[in-house]
Design a protein around this motif. Structure first.
Motif, PDB file in Angstrom:
ATOM      1  N   PRO A   1      28.335 -33.873  12.364  1.00 39.79           N
ATOM      2  CA  PRO A   1      27.446 -32.969  11.614  1.00 39.79           C
ATOM      3  C   PRO A   1      26.224 -32.518  12.398  1.00 39.79           C
ATOM      4  O   PRO A   1      25.737 -31.400  12.206  1.00 39.79           O
ATOM      5  CB  PRO A   1      27.055 -33.796  10.393  1.00 39.79           C
ATOM      6  CG  PRO A   1      27.270 -35.218  10.797  1.00 39.79           C
ATOM      7  CD  PRO A   1      28.425 -35.205  11.732  1.00 39.79           C
TER       8      PRO A   1
ATOM      9  N   TYR B   1      34.457 -31.603  15.059  1.00 43.32           N
ATOM     10  CA  TYR B   1      35.023 -32.909  14.761  1.00 43.32           C
ATOM     11  C   TYR B   1      35.380 -33.613  16.075  1.00 43.32           C
ATOM     12  O   TYR B   1      35.548 -32.979  17.119  1.00 43.32           O
ATOM     13  CB  TYR B   1      36.298 -32.779  13.919  1.00 43.32           C
ATOM     14  CG  TYR B   1      36.087 -32.217  12.530  1.00 43.32           C
ATOM     15  CD1 TYR B   1      36.119 -33.053  11.413  1.00 43.32           C
ATOM     16  CD2 TYR B   1      35.881 -30.851  12.334  1.00 43.32           C
ATOM     17  CE1 TYR B   1      35.939 -32.534  10.130  1.00 43.32           C
ATOM     18  CE2 TYR B   1      35.699 -30.328  11.051  1.00 43.32           C
ATOM     19  CZ  TYR B   1      35.733 -31.178   9.966  1.00 43.32           C
ATOM     20  OH  TYR B   1      35.558 -30.670   8.703  1.00 43.32           O
TER      21      TYR B   1
ATOM     22  N   SER C   1      27.421 -29.699  14.655  1.00 46.85           N
ATOM     23  CA  SER C   1      27.971 -28.533  13.970  1.00 46.85           C
ATOM     24  C   SER C   1      26.868 -27.522  13.684  1.00 46.85           C
ATOM     25  O   SER C   1      25.683 -27.865  13.618  1.00 46.85           O
ATOM     26  CB  SER C   1      28.655 -28.963  12.671  1.00 46.85           C
ATOM     27  OG  SER C   1      29.758 -29.808  12.944  1.00 46.85           O
TER      28      SER C   1
ATOM     29  N   ASN D   1      36.717 -24.142  13.221  1.00 47.83           N
ATOM     30  CA  ASN D   1      36.849 -25.588  13.352  1.00 47.83           C
ATOM     31  C   ASN D   1      37.167 -25.964  14.798  1.00 47.83           C
ATOM     32  O   ASN D   1      38.102 -25.419  15.395  1.00 47.83           O
ATOM     33  CB  ASN D   1      37.951 -26.098  12.422  1.00 47.83           C
ATOM     34  CG  ASN D   1      37.680 -25.740  10.971  1.00 47.83           C
ATOM     35  OD1 ASN D   1      36.613 -26.027  10.443  1.00 47.83           O
ATOM     36  ND2 ASN D   1      38.638 -25.089  10.331  1.00 47.83           N
TER      37      ASN D   1
ATOM     38  N   PRO E   1      33.847 -35.886  11.351  1.00 46.17           N
ATOM     39  CA  PRO E   1      32.967 -34.750  11.654  1.00 46.17           C
ATOM     40  C   PRO E   1      31.785 -35.167  12.511  1.00 46.17           C
ATOM     41  O   PRO E   1      31.354 -36.320  12.502  1.00 46.17           O
ATOM     42  CB  PRO E   1      32.502 -34.281  10.279  1.00 46.17           C
ATOM     43  CG  PRO E   1      32.599 -35.500   9.418  1.00 46.17           C
ATOM     44  CD  PRO E   1      33.781 -36.281   9.933  1.00 46.17           C
TER      45      PRO E   1
ATOM     46  N   ASN F   1      32.262 -25.881  12.631  1.00 41.75           N
ATOM     47  CA  ASN F   1      32.456 -27.259  12.220  1.00 41.75           C
ATOM     48  C   ASN F   1      33.099 -28.040  13.360  1.00 41.75           C
ATOM     49  O   ASN F   1      34.223 -27.734  13.770  1.00 41.75           O
ATOM     50  CB  ASN F   1      33.348 -27.323  10.973  1.00 41.75           C
ATOM     51  CG  ASN F   1      32.876 -26.380   9.876  1.00 41.75           C
ATOM     52  OD1 ASN F   1      31.705 -26.384   9.504  1.00 41.75           O
ATOM     53  ND2 ASN F   1      33.780 -25.552   9.370  1.00 41.75           N
TER      54      ASN F   1
END
Length: 413
Positions: free
Chosen positions: A51, A68, A54, A394, A49, A66
């Motif tokens: 973060p 990645y 995000s 995602n 990820p 989210n």
């Protein structure tokens, strides 16, 4: 040049897929039957990820986004890991064949057959080409020689550099030479930059058996298979990650240069069984219009689809399965030239480095990151979530490597 038995045995041990992995990454026939020579690690390139990038808004009317990263730059034990090794895995069996089939230059499909396995790999690229380094590293591992043809006229990185002598010596050029490849730098307009057949004929006359790999490996007949397989790898990793929302990556951002990375992903996800994804190919050069690249990607996707089983008795025709509507290319962040860094792209590199400690390359992944961050700020992704009733979206950023070129851009960054 004799192959190093110890090196070969160690690489085989490192790269040979484990039985566990074989049981997870399942490829349907006839895809699973296609010959492949392991170059990657025996585990998938990691997904982790991001973060700091995000988005977790407080408002219930906005989805969580989210983000990645899939680290193709961590995918192989060989030099300067990146997306080309994945493509080359399906080309090596032909290189080592006693009767290679796809060894010729695309401008002159020769009827001359090689009378044995290749003895030397020949490829091309821009001055700071990542592809040429990966071909050169592969050649050394296989016990073969390598010639890389680097064109001064490809892109604008050399012209934009304030220290052209350094640009011609550092970065990927330096690594090519360190690996032991013969580097030939071609001037703009040099006939060999368009047609390498005279060089191949020169090598044949000297007793070599040359194998031509076009820039990016996209025009190679097997160039799309590696990323068709990557699609199945990503599907397996989605299950392991237990993603929120749809349970899969709704958007996948990846560089689109020569085109077969995007095309292969499209073919692989179509063959998979877990639902659609929006693969966004981010163009990195303004030389050709988006329509030109879209036609190429569609052609590569259909070619790969036919090879992995779409034209079989139990599968529809590749042309019926993959349409132009499946090809999504982003061309707003190409900048002023291939390999030319602008202020906004440099800022994207800085943000990624300082927020996630990820180093991007100046030619491809920096523009992909810039495009992805722009899409996150736009309403398009939020509208996608609202239409589907998703609280989470995602996003996967595919890091295709190339950081070694940074040394040549010292005057820009």
């Amino acid at each position: 040049m004799a192959q190093n038995p110890y090196l070969s045995s160690q690489l085989s041990r490192i790269s040979r897929p484990s039985e566990q992995l074989r049981s997870i990454v399942r490829l349907p026939g006839p895809f699973a039957e296609l010959p492949r020579h392991p170059i990657l690690y025996n585990h998938p390139s990691p997904i982790h990820p991001l973060p700091s990038l995000s988005v977790n808004p407080q408002s219930p009317n906005h989805p969580r986004i989210n983000i990645y990263a899939k680290r193709e730059d961590h995918g192989s034990p060989l030099a300067c890991a990146g997306n080309k090794y994945r493509k080359l895995e399906y080309i090596v069996p032909d290189i080592l064949s006693s009767t290679p089939t796809y060894h010729y230059h695309e401008h002159h499909p020769t009827t001359l057959k090689l009378d044995g396995p290749a003895t030397i790999l020949v490829t091309e690229g821009a001055i700071q080409s990542n592809h040429t380094v990966q071909v050169a590293a592969l050649a050394r591992t296989l016990g073969l020689k390598a010639i890389v043809l680097l064109s001064r006229g490809t892109g604008g990185g050399l012209r934009a550099s304030q220290n052209r002598d350094s640009f011609l010596r550092s970065g990927n050029v330096q690594i090519n030479r360190l690996i032991g490849a013969e580097v030939r730098i071609l001037n703009e307009g040099d006939p060999a930059a368009i047609d390498a057949n005279p060089i191949l004929e020169e090598l044949r006359a000297s007793g070599e058996r040359p194998y031509w790999i076009p820039g990016g490996a996209s025009l190679h007949a097997l160039g799309g298979l590696g990323y068709a397989r990557a699609a199945f790898e990503i599907e397996m990793q989605e299950l392991e990650l237990n993603l929120e929302g749809s349970g899969r990556f709704d958007y996948i951002f990846v560089a689109c240069g020569s085109g077969s990375t995007v095309g292969g992903l499209l073919a692989g996800f179509k063959l998979g069984e877990t639902g659609p994804r929006q693969v966004i190919g981010v163009l990195n050069s303004p030389t050709k219009p988006r329509s030109y690249h879209a036609d190429r990607v569609l052609s590569f996707a259909r070619r790969a689809a036919a090879q992995i089983g779409f034209d079989g008795n139990d599968r529809p025709n590749a042309e019926q399965t993959i349409a132009m509507d499946d090809v999504r290319l982003e061309d707003r962040f190409v900048g002023t030239g291939y390999g030319v860094l602008d202020v906004e792209t440099t800022e994207a590199m800085r943000i990624m480095a300082q927020s996630e400690s990820i180093i991007l390359d100046p030619v491809y992944t920096a523009k992909v990151a810039r495009a992805m961050m722009h899409w996150v700020r736009e309403d398009k992704i939020q509208e996608f979530a609202r239409q589907r009733g998703l609280e989470d979206v995602n996003i996967l950023f595919i890091h295709t490597g190339g950081q070694a070129a940074l040394g040549a851009y010292a005057d820009v960054i």
